[in-house]
Design a protein around this motif. Sequence first.
Motif: not given
Length: 302
Positions: A56-58, A104-108
């Motif tokens: 999920p993107r916030i 979170l997908d950027e961090v990953s």
Amino acid sequence: MFSEAQLYSPVTTGTDGDVTVHLSEEHPGVHDSGYRERRNAIAARALAYRPGEATPRIEYTEDEQRVWRIAAAELSRKHERYASAEVLAGARRLGLAHDHIPQLDEVSAQLVPLSGFRYVPAAGLVPLREFFGSFADRIFHSTQYIRHHSAPLYTPEPDAIHEIIGHANQLASPRFAAIYAEVGAAVARLETDAALKFLADVFWFSMEFGVVRERGEIRCYGAGLLSSYGEIEEFRGARLRPLDVREMGTAVYDITHYQPVLYCAASISEIEEVVGGFFATATDDVVAATTASPTPGSRRPA
């Protein structure tokens, strides 16, 4: 010992499907209806997530972005002064954004090439066995909410600043990431709640609140210290103990105050040997034997 539930605001789902985050009366945002609605909405997105789906993107608000910018800038300065060289090297390789909250997908995407770890969303408390066990697959469960804008440098619970600025900078080190993976492997071997709790407390005093001596100075590597604007200034005043797994796993402490006792390693190699070595060999029998044995007095004093 600590009860991990105290770290998070409970999250419940009503019969109508509405998700509610229950903030304590001491929480800075408890009387802010807008903030509470925001927390409920973010928690609902995390609860709806299923493995294999897109993270999920916030769409963060300007208040939330401002909190991140303040905390990221202040903590970056603190890290240069107080963080261990291993953390600083990892942080430089990771290159977290300071001008906006990373998804979170950027961090990953930034972490996977460095240590193989990726982030998945959590609404709040993740049960110990699931949280630590996921490390074996190099998965880290992370909250996505941000602390209340009235207190950008304080949070009574782990938020995205703690999960990302604290843990991701630590996980950018392959040496620390390998210790996390050993934790996950250990969980698969542990059957009793007592052994799991012992492992969690050793993790608390190492990967959350660990310190190490470097070039004659005490530096922090624990994510709890790396993400705390207040405690990162105070940890050098703690009573320092040498690494001792039995002590770390049985110590009684209060999570709501700065830790008065910390366990100091002589080097990153000693963390790998003592802490990583324990996680690599931990079983129910090993934990039982460790807790039953007297504390050895042979380790170097800090």
